[in-house]
Motif scaffolding. Structure first.
Motif, mmCIF file in Angstrom:
data_model
loop_
_atom_site.group_PDB
_atom_site.id
_atom_site.type_symbol
_atom_site.label_atom_id
_atom_site.label_comp_id
_atom_site.label_asym_id
_atom_site.label_seq_id
_atom_site.Cartn_x
_atom_site.Cartn_y
_atom_site.Cartn_z
ATOM 1 N N MET A 138 0.844 -1.189 0.000
ATOM 2 C CA MET A 138 0.000 0.000 0.000
ATOM 3 C C MET A 138 0.884 1.245 0.000
ATOM 4 S SD MET A 138 -2.952 -1.062 2.767
ATOM 5 C CE MET A 138 -1.725 -1.628 3.961
ATOM 6 N N GLU A 189 2.421 4.779 0.797
ATOM 7 C CA GLU A 189 2.375 5.638 1.982
ATOM 8 C C GLU A 189 3.139 6.921 1.681
ATOM 9 O OE1 GLU A 189 3.953 5.842 6.608
ATOM 10 O OE2 GLU A 189 3.749 3.885 5.628
ATOM 11 N N TYR A 190 2.500 8.050 1.973
ATOM 12 C CA TYR A 190 3.087 9.358 1.715
ATOM 13 C C TYR A 190 3.287 10.086 3.039
ATOM 14 C CZ TYR A 190 1.364 8.184 -2.926
ATOM 15 O OH TYR A 190 1.120 7.534 -4.104
ATOM 16 N N ARG A 191 4.473 10.667 3.210
ATOM 17 C CA ARG A 191 4.764 11.414 4.430
ATOM 18 C C ARG A 191 5.269 12.805 4.086
ATOM 19 N NH1 ARG A 191 7.568 7.420 8.942
ATOM 20 N NH2 ARG A 191 6.416 5.503 8.439
ATOM 21 N N ARG A 218 7.246 6.604 1.014
ATOM 22 C CA ARG A 218 8.023 5.643 1.810
ATOM 23 C C ARG A 218 8.485 4.494 0.936
ATOM 24 N NH1 ARG A 218 6.128 2.209 7.174
ATOM 25 N NH2 ARG A 218 8.137 1.194 7.514
ATOM 26 N N GLY A 277 -7.227 8.478 1.573
ATOM 27 C CA GLY A 277 -6.556 7.440 2.348
ATOM 28 C C GLY A 277 -6.811 7.644 3.820
ATOM 29 N N THR A 285 -4.908 7.733 8.000
ATOM 30 C CA THR A 285 -3.711 7.881 8.819
ATOM 31 C C THR A 285 -4.082 7.617 10.270
ATOM 32 O OG1 THR A 285 -1.796 9.310 9.269
ATOM 33 C CG2 THR A 285 -3.957 10.383 9.219
ATOM 34 N N VAL A 315 -1.809 6.644 4.095
ATOM 35 C CA VAL A 315 -1.781 5.346 3.420
ATOM 36 C C VAL A 315 -3.006 5.238 2.517
ATOM 37 C CG1 VAL A 315 -1.765 2.843 3.709
ATOM 38 C CG2 VAL A 315 -0.527 4.295 5.329
ATOM 39 N N THR A 316 -2.775 4.938 1.256
ATOM 40 C CA THR A 316 -3.876 4.766 0.316
ATOM 41 C C THR A 316 -4.168 3.279 0.136
ATOM 42 O OG1 THR A 316 -2.347 4.777 -1.568
ATOM 43 C CG2 THR A 316 -3.255 6.898 -0.878
ATOM 44 N N TRP A 375 -6.109 1.284 1.639
ATOM 45 C CA TRP A 375 -6.191 0.557 2.917
ATOM 46 C C TRP A 375 -7.645 0.184 3.187
ATOM 47 C CZ3 TRP A 375 -8.170 2.134 7.942
ATOM 48 C CH2 TRP A 375 -7.768 1.309 8.999
ATOM 49 N N LEU A 391 -1.490 0.870 9.061
ATOM 50 C CA LEU A 391 -1.244 2.317 8.959
ATOM 51 C C LEU A 391 0.033 2.752 9.664
ATOM 52 C CD1 LEU A 391 -4.816 3.845 9.491
ATOM 53 C CD2 LEU A 391 -3.649 3.295 7.343
#
Length: 274
Positions: free
Chosen positions: A1, A3-5, A18, A123, A125, A160-161, A163, A234
């Motif tokens: 999945m 994940e963008y931070r 990530r 998404g 979080t 997180v997309t 999910w 997540l």
């Protein structure tokens, strides 16, 4: 999945992706996750939170669920990030954690059905919906200072997309000890229902956040405590508690209280054993 931070990278706010134990910036720079200075993963125009939703919390308080969910608002100045400090103001004593899942809106959303909601969600979080119950007597109707004081909405570490929220564990740890142990399956109203309900009269914009409720055993924490919220799929959101540098002013407004209402809410099921 995926994940963008969002992190602070050499003085600039940068959205990264990530890749294992590293975060990759659009220009290719890489930072180890443990070395990154995290920012809230999204910048919402509004943060809306549901009151009671997890059945374990309803049972803990001996409460009755309403026929439909009720909500409160947290100002965007509550935003905080992974590894950020949560401030308990000087003179306040009843700051409670509430581990939750946050829904993040992906595109403008108004007047949709629950079975359409997934199309509007970017998404999810991890969230910690901290509450400063010292002000519960004066703000019980609005929850403004209880849930809206600065730093009381940590989100992260990432967005997180793709999910699936069904059947996921939600646990909160205080100084490494398990404090909350719940599941998304005990939510009376699921993520899609909450989005559709709010969007009946309020336009949700990209980045907006909906907090979906907490399980039983929200309890007070103290300066120096470390609180970690872990949601299956997540990741883990970690924050520490600090004391504010100045006391609550006494020349304006209602003051912090320790009434039965404050204590019974802060201590939950432990109140009857005092």
């Amino acid at each position: 999945m995926p994940e963008y931070r969002r992190i602070l990278l050499e003085g600039a706010a940068v959205e990264t992706v990530r890749d294992g134990d590293e975060l990759v910036a659009p220009d290719g720079r890489r930072v180890r996750t443990e070395h990154a200075r995290h920012l809230p993963p999204v910048l919402p125009s509004k943060i809306v939170a549901v009151h009671l939703n997890h059945l374990s919390r309803v049972k803990e308080f001996g409460a009755r669920l309403p026929a439909a969910p009720t909500y409160f608002h947290k100002p965007t100045t509550t935003l905080n990030a992974h590894r950020g400090a949560v401030v308990r103001p000087e003179g306040c004593h009843w700051l409670n954690y509430e581990g939750e899942v946050a829904i993040v809106i992906g595109r403008s959303c108004r007047n949709i059905a629950p079975d359409e909601a997934a199309e509007y969600i970017a998404g999810y979080t991890v969230a910690n919906d901290f509450g400063l119950h010292d002000f519960r007597d004066t703000d019980a109707g609005s929850m403004l200072r209880v849930k809206g004081s600065d730093t009381l909405c940590p989100l992260g570490p990432g967005l997180v997309t793709d999910w699936d929220f069904r059947g996921k564990s939600l646990r909160t740890y205080v100084n490494g000890t398990l404090a909350q142990d719940g599941s998304t399956d005990e939510m009376q109203w699921d993520m899609h229902y909450l989005v559709a309900d709010i969007a009946r009269t309020i336009t949700l914009l990209p980045g907006d956040v909906l907090l979906s409720g907490t399980p039983a055993n929200s309890r007070p924490v103290l300066p120096g405590d470390v609180v970690e919220v872990e949601v299956e799929g997540l990741g883990s959101l970690t924050n520490h508690i600090v004391t504010g540098p100045t006391p609550i002013r006494t020349d304006v407004g209602a003051q912090p209280t320790e009434s039965d209402e404050v204590l019974s809410t802060a201590l939950g099921g432990d109140w009857e054993h005092r």
